[in-house]
Write a protein that holds these residues in place. Structure first.
Motif, PDB file in Angstrom:
ATOM      1  N   LEU A 156      -9.019  -2.379  -4.463  1.00 43.15           N
ATOM      2  CA  LEU A 156      -7.874  -1.986  -5.279  1.00 43.15           C
ATOM      3  C   LEU A 156      -6.903  -3.144  -5.456  1.00 43.15           C
ATOM      4  N   VAL A 157      -6.546  -3.800  -4.357  1.00 41.75           N
ATOM      5  CA  VAL A 157      -5.608  -4.932  -4.383  1.00 41.75           C
ATOM      6  C   VAL A 157      -6.146  -6.010  -3.448  1.00 41.75           C
ATOM      7  N   TYR A 158      -5.965  -7.274  -3.830  1.00 36.51           N
ATOM      8  CA  TYR A 158      -6.379  -8.364  -2.955  1.00 36.51           C
ATOM      9  C   TYR A 158      -5.395  -9.518  -3.044  1.00 36.51           C
ATOM     10  N   VAL A 199      -7.877  -7.451   1.756  1.00 36.89           N
ATOM     11  CA  VAL A 199      -8.062  -6.610   0.574  1.00 36.89           C
ATOM     12  C   VAL A 199      -7.678  -5.178   0.931  1.00 36.89           C
ATOM     13  N   LEU A 200      -7.095  -4.503  -0.035  1.00 32.22           N
ATOM     14  CA  LEU A 200      -6.756  -3.092   0.095  1.00 32.22           C
ATOM     15  C   LEU A 200      -7.798  -2.284  -0.671  1.00 32.22           C
ATOM     16  N   ALA A 211      -3.156  -9.430  -6.630  1.00 29.66           N
ATOM     17  CA  ALA A 211      -3.918  -9.035  -7.817  1.00 29.66           C
ATOM     18  C   ALA A 211      -4.395  -7.597  -7.646  1.00 29.66           C
ATOM     19  N   MET A 212      -4.394  -6.852  -8.756  1.00 29.82           N
ATOM     20  CA  MET A 212      -4.808  -5.458  -8.722  1.00 29.82           C
ATOM     21  C   MET A 212      -5.992  -5.252  -9.655  1.00 29.82           C
ATOM     22  N   LYS A 232       0.832  -1.202   0.000  1.00 26.18           N
ATOM     23  CA  LYS A 232       0.000   0.000   0.000  1.00 26.18           C
ATOM     24  C   LYS A 232       0.874   1.262   0.000  1.00 26.18           C
ATOM     25  N   ASP A 233       1.915   1.281   0.854  1.00 28.16           N
ATOM     26  CA  ASP A 233       2.803   2.448   0.900  1.00 28.16           C
ATOM     27  C   ASP A 233       3.456   2.686  -0.459  1.00 28.16           C
ATOM     28  N   GLY A 234       3.869   1.596  -1.123  1.00 25.02           N
ATOM     29  CA  GLY A 234       4.480   1.735  -2.435  1.00 25.02           C
ATOM     30  C   GLY A 234       3.505   2.292  -3.458  1.00 25.02           C
TER      31      GLY A 234
END
Length: 225
Positions: A187-189, A200-201, A173-174, A136-138
């Motif tokens: 967004l991402v999982y 999940v993000l 995965a995005m 997430k930070d990236g």
């Protein structure tokens, strides 16, 4: 006369029936059961479509080859079913041959196999969450430098490849076309190797633990828009 009055009385009774009381028991499927039913229904639909395609191809070939009889749809279903069984037997034989060539070298792990004695690292929930925090930070740092746009995905090389690698195997995965910092879209999982529950993000930056069925429904909504 009696056969005419019975349905009339039934219709009158339905029209005059009162509303249902609140608090009545509602029976629903669990997320995992719902996902399994979705998978089975998709398999059945694919099986019926493939059988129809086989029927069309077979009957088209029968016009050029008189030895081929015309195929009905019911017969096409049987051909596809028997062919599937044959493929299953062949794949089972290949799997058995691999075990015979290297006796005891493989052991079952989940749905797949791994080499016996191979070191297996299973991430804890805390480690999985921490890894997703780093990703997430990236992503957020990349978005700040690129007008709020998210990287294209794990194979775009917009971020370090190590950030996209999931510790228990696979890649994060995005979901495309999701704006960073806006809304609560996925967004991402985590990949399927994470198990029945995945972190999940979301687009607003929050990280949540979701059941596999919830994640599948959200992804289906995104695809059907």
């Amino acid at each position: 006369m009696k056969s005419f009055n019975i349905p009339i009385f039934g219709i009158i009774w339905l029209l005059t029936a009162g509303s249902a009381f609140a608090g009545m028991t509602t029976i629903t499927l669990t997320d995992i059961a719902s996902a399994r039913i979705d998978a089975l229904s998709f398999f059945l639909f694919t099986y019926l479509v493939i059988s129809w395609v086989v029927k069309l191809i077979w009957n088209h070939l029968s016009k050029s080859f008189s030895a081929l009889p015309r195929l009905k749809y019911r017969e096409a279903l049987g051909v596809v079913f028997v062919s599937g069984l044959l493929f299953y037997v062949v794949l089972t034989m290949i799997s058995g041959a691999r075990e015979l060539l290297t006796p005891g070298a493989w052991e079952k792990q989940g749905k797949g196999y791994r080499l016996r004695g191979e070191e297996v690292t299973v991430m804890s929930k805390a480690e999985r969450r921490e890894a997703l925090e780093l990703l997430k930070d990236g992503i957020w740092d990349y978005a700040k430098s690129n007008e709020g746009k998210a990287p294209l995905g794990p194979f775009s090389r917009d971020l370090e490849q190590e950030l996209w690698e999931f510790g228990d195997g696979g890649m994060y995965a995005m979901v495309p076309d999701v704006n960073v910092g806006v809304g609560r879209e996925v967004l991402v999982y985590e990949p399927a190797s994470a198990g029945a529950r995945r972190f999940v993000l979301l687009a607003d930056g929050s990280i949540e633990d979701w059941a596999e069925g919830n994640l599948k429904r959200e992804l289906d909504k995104k695809l059907n828009r």
